[in-house]
Design a protein around this motif. Structure first.
Motif, PDB file in Angstrom:
ATOM      1  N   ALA A  37      -9.021 -51.940 -58.225  1.00 22.19           N
ATOM      2  CA  ALA A  37      -9.611 -51.474 -59.488  1.00 22.19           C
ATOM      3  C   ALA A  37     -10.529 -50.284 -59.244  1.00 22.19           C
ATOM      4  CB  ALA A  37     -10.383 -52.612 -60.143  1.00 22.19           C
ATOM      5  N   GLY A  38     -11.326 -50.357 -58.165  1.00 22.66           N
ATOM      6  CA  GLY A  38     -12.224 -49.257 -57.854  1.00 22.66           C
ATOM      7  C   GLY A  38     -11.461 -47.971 -57.585  1.00 22.66           C
ATOM      8  N   VAL A  39     -10.362 -48.092 -56.840  1.00 23.02           N
ATOM      9  CA  VAL A  39      -9.578 -46.895 -56.537  1.00 23.02           C
ATOM     10  C   VAL A  39      -8.942 -46.335 -57.809  1.00 23.02           C
ATOM     11  CG1 VAL A  39      -7.648 -46.016 -55.198  1.00 23.02           C
ATOM     12  CG2 VAL A  39      -9.181 -47.637 -54.178  1.00 23.02           C
ATOM     13  N   ILE A  40      -8.502 -47.218 -58.705  1.00 25.52           N
ATOM     14  CA  ILE A  40      -7.876 -46.741 -59.939  1.00 25.52           C
ATOM     15  C   ILE A  40      -8.905 -46.013 -60.802  1.00 25.52           C
ATOM     16  CG2 ILE A  40      -6.835 -47.524 -62.095  1.00 25.52           C
ATOM     17  CD1 ILE A  40      -5.416 -49.671 -60.414  1.00 25.52           C
ATOM     18  N   VAL A  41     -10.109 -46.574 -60.910  1.00 29.38           N
ATOM     19  CA  VAL A  41     -11.151 -45.912 -61.695  1.00 29.38           C
ATOM     20  C   VAL A  41     -11.499 -44.560 -61.074  1.00 29.38           C
ATOM     21  CG1 VAL A  41     -13.550 -46.088 -62.407  1.00 29.38           C
ATOM     22  CG2 VAL A  41     -12.070 -48.055 -62.639  1.00 29.38           C
ATOM     23  N   ALA A  42     -11.589 -44.535 -59.730  1.00 25.19           N
ATOM     24  CA  ALA A  42     -11.877 -43.266 -59.061  1.00 25.19           C
ATOM     25  C   ALA A  42     -10.748 -42.264 -59.304  1.00 25.19           C
ATOM     26  CB  ALA A  42     -12.074 -43.498 -57.561  1.00 25.19           C
ATOM     27  N   GLY A  49     -24.412 -46.112 -57.801  1.00 23.52           N
ATOM     28  CA  GLY A  49     -23.252 -47.004 -57.880  1.00 23.52           C
ATOM     29  C   GLY A  49     -22.946 -47.685 -56.577  1.00 23.52           C
ATOM     30  N   MET A  50     -22.949 -46.913 -55.472  1.00 24.02           N
ATOM     31  CA  MET A  50     -22.569 -47.551 -54.214  1.00 24.02           C
ATOM     32  C   MET A  50     -23.624 -48.543 -53.737  1.00 24.02           C
ATOM     33  SD  MET A  50     -22.514 -44.142 -51.898  1.00 24.02           S
ATOM     34  CE  MET A  50     -23.251 -44.383 -50.317  1.00 24.02           C
ATOM     35  N   THR A  51     -24.869 -48.286 -54.067  1.00 25.59           N
ATOM     36  CA  THR A  51     -25.912 -49.236 -53.690  1.00 25.59           C
ATOM     37  C   THR A  51     -25.847 -50.481 -54.560  1.00 25.59           C
ATOM     38  OG1 THR A  51     -27.195 -47.224 -53.407  1.00 25.59           O
ATOM     39  CG2 THR A  51     -28.319 -49.273 -53.016  1.00 25.59           C
ATOM     40  N   VAL A  52     -25.660 -50.258 -55.869  1.00 29.07           N
ATOM     41  CA  VAL A  52     -25.581 -51.403 -56.790  1.00 29.07           C
ATOM     42  C   VAL A  52     -24.421 -52.315 -56.391  1.00 29.07           C
ATOM     43  CG1 VAL A  52     -24.905 -51.986 -59.148  1.00 29.07           C
ATOM     44  CG2 VAL A  52     -26.742 -50.376 -58.758  1.00 29.07           C
ATOM     45  N   GLY A  53     -23.294 -51.715 -55.958  1.00 28.63           N
ATOM     46  CA  GLY A  53     -22.134 -52.519 -55.568  1.00 28.63           C
ATOM     47  C   GLY A  53     -22.460 -53.473 -54.441  1.00 28.63           C
ATOM     48  N   MET A  82     -25.385 -54.431 -53.452  1.00 28.46           N
ATOM     49  CA  MET A  82     -26.417 -55.387 -53.856  1.00 28.46           C
ATOM     50  C   MET A  82     -25.846 -56.476 -54.753  1.00 28.46           C
ATOM     51  SD  MET A  82     -29.599 -52.860 -54.413  1.00 28.46           S
ATOM     52  CE  MET A  82     -30.623 -53.986 -55.300  1.00 28.46           C
ATOM     53  N   LEU A  83     -24.860 -56.108 -55.591  1.00 31.73           N
ATOM     54  CA  LEU A  83     -24.232 -57.096 -56.458  1.00 31.73           C
ATOM     55  C   LEU A  83     -23.484 -58.134 -55.627  1.00 31.73           C
ATOM     56  CD1 LEU A  83     -24.195 -57.252 -59.539  1.00 31.73           C
ATOM     57  CD2 LEU A  83     -21.969 -56.177 -59.506  1.00 31.73           C
ATOM     58  N   PHE A  84     -22.783 -57.635 -54.602  1.00 33.31           N
ATOM     59  CA  PHE A  84     -22.027 -58.553 -53.742  1.00 33.31           C
ATOM     60  C   PHE A  84     -22.984 -59.493 -53.008  1.00 33.31           C
ATOM     61  CE2 PHE A  84     -17.670 -58.688 -51.812  1.00 33.31           C
ATOM     62  CZ  PHE A  84     -17.868 -59.883 -51.161  1.00 33.31           C
ATOM     63  N   ALA A  85     -23.936 -58.893 -52.293  1.00 36.00           N
ATOM     64  CA  ALA A  85     -24.851 -59.722 -51.521  1.00 36.00           C
ATOM     65  C   ALA A  85     -25.732 -60.549 -52.451  1.00 36.00           C
ATOM     66  CB  ALA A  85     -25.717 -58.850 -50.609  1.00 36.00           C
ATOM     67  N   GLY A  86     -26.052 -59.989 -53.630  1.00 36.97           N
ATOM     68  CA  GLY A  86     -26.901 -60.695 -54.580  1.00 36.97           C
ATOM     69  C   GLY A  86     -26.258 -61.962 -55.091  1.00 36.97           C
ATOM     70  N   THR A  87     -24.924 -61.940 -55.257  1.00 36.10           N
ATOM     71  CA  THR A  87     -24.226 -63.154 -55.670  1.00 36.10           C
ATOM     72  C   THR A  87     -24.441 -64.261 -54.640  1.00 36.10           C
ATOM     73  OG1 THR A  87     -22.583 -61.725 -56.660  1.00 36.10           O
ATOM     74  CG2 THR A  87     -22.024 -64.040 -56.484  1.00 36.10           C
ATOM     75  N   GLY A  88     -24.365 -63.857 -53.354  1.00 33.21           N
ATOM     76  CA  GLY A  88     -24.630 -64.837 -52.299  1.00 33.21           C
ATOM     77  C   GLY A  88     -26.044 -65.356 -52.365  1.00 33.21           C
ATOM     78  N   VAL A  89     -26.991 -64.479 -52.633  1.00 32.97           N
ATOM     79  CA  VAL A  89     -28.393 -64.899 -52.692  1.00 32.97           C
ATOM     80  C   VAL A  89     -28.602 -65.852 -53.862  1.00 32.97           C
ATOM     81  CG1 VAL A  89     -30.742 -64.078 -53.037  1.00 32.97           C
ATOM     82  CG2 VAL A  89     -29.219 -62.826 -51.530  1.00 32.97           C
ATOM     83  N   VAL A  90     -27.919 -65.563 -55.007  1.00 31.47           N
ATOM     84  CA  VAL A  90     -28.068 -66.430 -56.179  1.00 31.47           C
ATOM     85  C   VAL A  90     -27.539 -67.835 -55.875  1.00 31.47           C
ATOM     86  CG1 VAL A  90     -27.190 -66.829 -58.507  1.00 31.47           C
ATOM     87  CG2 VAL A  90     -28.112 -64.604 -57.899  1.00 31.47           C
ATOM     88  N   THR A  91     -26.367 -67.898 -55.195  1.00 34.59           N
ATOM     89  CA  THR A  91     -25.847 -69.221 -54.837  1.00 34.59           C
ATOM     90  C   THR A  91     -26.806 -69.933 -53.892  1.00 34.59           C
ATOM     91  OG1 THR A  91     -24.598 -68.255 -53.021  1.00 34.59           O
ATOM     92  CG2 THR A  91     -23.453 -68.517 -55.107  1.00 34.59           C
ATOM     93  N   TRP A  92     -27.442 -69.176 -53.063  1.00 39.76           N
ATOM     94  CA  TRP A  92     -28.437 -69.706 -52.149  1.00 39.76           C
ATOM     95  C   TRP A  92     -29.606 -70.316 -52.924  1.00 39.76           C
ATOM     96  CZ3 TRP A  92     -29.872 -65.802 -47.715  1.00 39.76           C
ATOM     97  CH2 TRP A  92     -29.870 -66.472 -46.502  1.00 39.76           C
ATOM     98  N   GLU A 126     -16.339 -59.210 -56.797  1.00 36.40           N
ATOM     99  CA  GLU A 126     -15.344 -58.139 -56.896  1.00 36.40           C
ATOM    100  C   GLU A 126     -15.881 -56.979 -57.731  1.00 36.40           C
ATOM    101  OE1 GLU A 126     -12.101 -57.947 -55.770  1.00 36.40           O
ATOM    102  OE2 GLU A 126     -11.793 -59.931 -54.910  1.00 36.40           O
ATOM    103  N   LEU A 127     -16.766 -57.275 -58.672  1.00 38.27           N
ATOM    104  CA  LEU A 127     -17.404 -56.196 -59.429  1.00 38.27           C
ATOM    105  C   LEU A 127     -18.239 -55.329 -58.487  1.00 38.27           C
ATOM    106  CD1 LEU A 127     -17.434 -55.377 -62.409  1.00 38.27           C
ATOM    107  CD2 LEU A 127     -19.625 -56.504 -62.616  1.00 38.27           C
ATOM    108  N   GLY A 128     -18.900 -55.979 -57.528  1.00 33.77           N
ATOM    109  CA  GLY A 128     -19.633 -55.218 -56.523  1.00 33.77           C
ATOM    110  C   GLY A 128     -18.707 -54.325 -55.713  1.00 33.77           C
ATOM    111  N   VAL A 129     -17.541 -54.892 -55.299  1.00 31.86           N
ATOM    112  CA  VAL A 129     -16.562 -54.092 -54.552  1.00 31.86           C
ATOM    113  C   VAL A 129     -16.100 -52.916 -55.406  1.00 31.86           C
ATOM    114  CG1 VAL A 129     -14.339 -54.153 -53.409  1.00 31.86           C
ATOM    115  CG2 VAL A 129     -15.837 -56.099 -53.241  1.00 31.86           C
ATOM    116  N   LEU A 130     -15.846 -53.178 -56.704  1.00 31.09           N
ATOM    117  CA  LEU A 130     -15.381 -52.122 -57.613  1.00 31.09           C
ATOM    118  C   LEU A 130     -16.385 -50.968 -57.650  1.00 31.09           C
ATOM    119  CD1 LEU A 130     -13.883 -52.725 -61.118  1.00 31.09           C
ATOM    120  CD2 LEU A 130     -15.464 -50.905 -60.809  1.00 31.09           C
TER     121      LEU A 130
END
Lengths: 276, 147
Positions: free
Chosen positions: B39-44, B71-75, B77-87, B117-121
């Motif tokens: 999805a990220g590549v398609i948007v790019a 954008g690249m930082t938010v991505g 942080m979103l990925f790692a942040g999901t892990g932190v939230v589950t934590w 995956e939104l973070g990856v996007l």
């Protein structure tokens, strides 16, 4: 090669239409590969590489690897074609012909690598073999577990984001690092984000790097220096250009200077030269 | 590239569709093929198409380069942040089941996968655009004879 794989796989696993499509795609891949090798126009080569990637993607679809095909089509045929195109515009339009003596070594490497691959083919598991390592090892455990465990229909996504979440996070960080490296080395305007130079004790500063100027020949450079493009115009008073400054910028972008002359730009510099 | 009327008209129609298709690939990634990376590549690719048709300067107005750093930082942080939230919710790192409890369906898994995956996007799309901007800004405009 195909006959090897398919003969071992047995006729029951592959339907004839798929076989025909596979052979047709493979034949087209070989044709495109030879066209890429034989061509001299870099623009055509870049475009053919995109075609090659797209046909690879189609072939992955016939192998039921839809996710891989998706990535190949988006990255290989889409983004990397554009990146190769912009890299090509910085260098040259034609590749220089290589002599027969020089191509002997690469040819030998190619032949040896190809022979090694053919030697390895009999060791490969047959196409669709239920007892192959890929279909018996941990891969199968994921396939059976994901259905009841996470209930996500696309196993690829389930493994990627759920079971191997740490790996995917590290992958994202790798992409982030790649972007960071590009930003630090090249910047978003071609030169670390902004452009500055010190000419005659005065700091020239601009938010964008000066555009590449195309010269008809190298002799034009010292005398008929056209005025700097508008983007490079500094807020401070513009100092007289000295050859030293020109040399400095030339050293900064050696590849861009060599760009082959294009027609409109050539007319422009030509007109300037005759006027002065 | 002002003379290419057909290209400009068609791409004006296509670029929004490409972005919507990218979002579909992302949000449908756990049912069909695709995911955050594709999805990220398609948007790019939609951004790159815009730059190819309308010029990179117009593209930098539509998608400012400052978005890239964000954008690249938010991505990531979103990925790692999901892990932190589950934590924080009492589970293990990336244990999506704690995100949303559902007795008969692991709904947390879908939610967690969409989030990471939104973070990856975000990261992939902005990094691809960053690389394109970095190279494309150095490149002289393609003259019509070269196409």
């Amino acid at each position: 090669m195909l006959s090897f794989i398919y003969a071992a796989g047995g006729p029951a696993t592959i339907s004839p239409p798929t076989l025909i499509i596979d052979i047709a795609l493979m034949a087209m891949l070989v044709v495109v590969a030879f066209a890429i090798v034989r061509m001299r126009s870099l623009f055509a080569i870049v475009m053919l590489q995109g075609v090659y990637s797209l046909m690879c993607a189609a072939w992955f679809v016939t192998l039921d690897a839809v996710d891989v095909a998706f990535t190949e089509a988006a990255v290989g045929a889409g983004i990397s074609t554009v990146l190769m195109l912009s890299a090509m515009l910085l260098t040259d339009r034609q590749s220089a012909p290589v002599g027969a003596k020089k191509s002997l070594g690469p040819l030998l490497v190619c032949v040896l690598a190809g022979a090694a691959m053919f030697y390895a083919i009999p060791d490969m598991p047959a196409y669709g073999d239920a007892n192959s390592p890929a279909n018996t090892g941990p891969g199968m455990e994921y396939m059976t577990a994901a259905v009841t465990d996470v209930e996500i229909p696309n196993i690829v996504t389930a493994v990627l984001a759920s079971y191997r979440g740490y790996d995917t996070m590290a992958e994202t960080v790798v992409i982030f690092m790649a972007g960071l490296g590009v930003l630090l080395l090249l910047g978003l305007n071609g030169n670390a984000g902004f452009w500055q130079a010190k000419v005659q004790g005065q700091n020239i500063f601009s938010l964008t790097a000066p555009r590449t100027r195309i010269l008809t020949s190298t002799e034009d450079k010292p005398e008929t220096e056209p005025p700097a493009p508008d983007e490079a115009a500094p807020p401070k008073p513009k100092p007289k250009r000295k050859p030293a400054a020109a040399k400095k910028r030339a050293a900064k972008k050696p590849a861009a200077k060599k760009t082959a002359a294009k027609k409109p730009a050539a007319k422009k510099t030509g007109g300037k030269g005759s006027a002065s | 590239m002002n003379s290419h009327l057909i290209l400009r008209t068609v791409s004006k129609f296509l670029i929004p569709l490409i972005v919507v298709y990218g979002l579909y690939v992302h949000f449908h990634g756990d049912f069909g093929p695709g995911g955050g990376f594709q999805a990220g590549v398609i948007v790019a690719a939609a951004v790159v198409l815009y730059a190819l048709i309308f010029g990179i300067d117009a593209c930098k107005v539509a998608v400012p380069p400052s978005w890239i750093r964000i954008g690249m930082t938010v991505g990531v942080m979103l990925f790692a942040g999901t892990g932190v939230v589950t934590w924080l919710l009492g589970g293990a790192f990336f244990d999506y089941d704690v995100l949303k409890y559902d007795p008969d369906h692991p709904a947390g898994q879908h939610l967690g996968i969409i989030c990471v995956e939104l973070g990856v996007l975000f990261t992939v799309a902005t990094v691809m655009v960053a690389i394109f901007y970095a190279f494309g800004s150095r490149t002289p405009d393609i003259s019509d004879e070269d196409w």
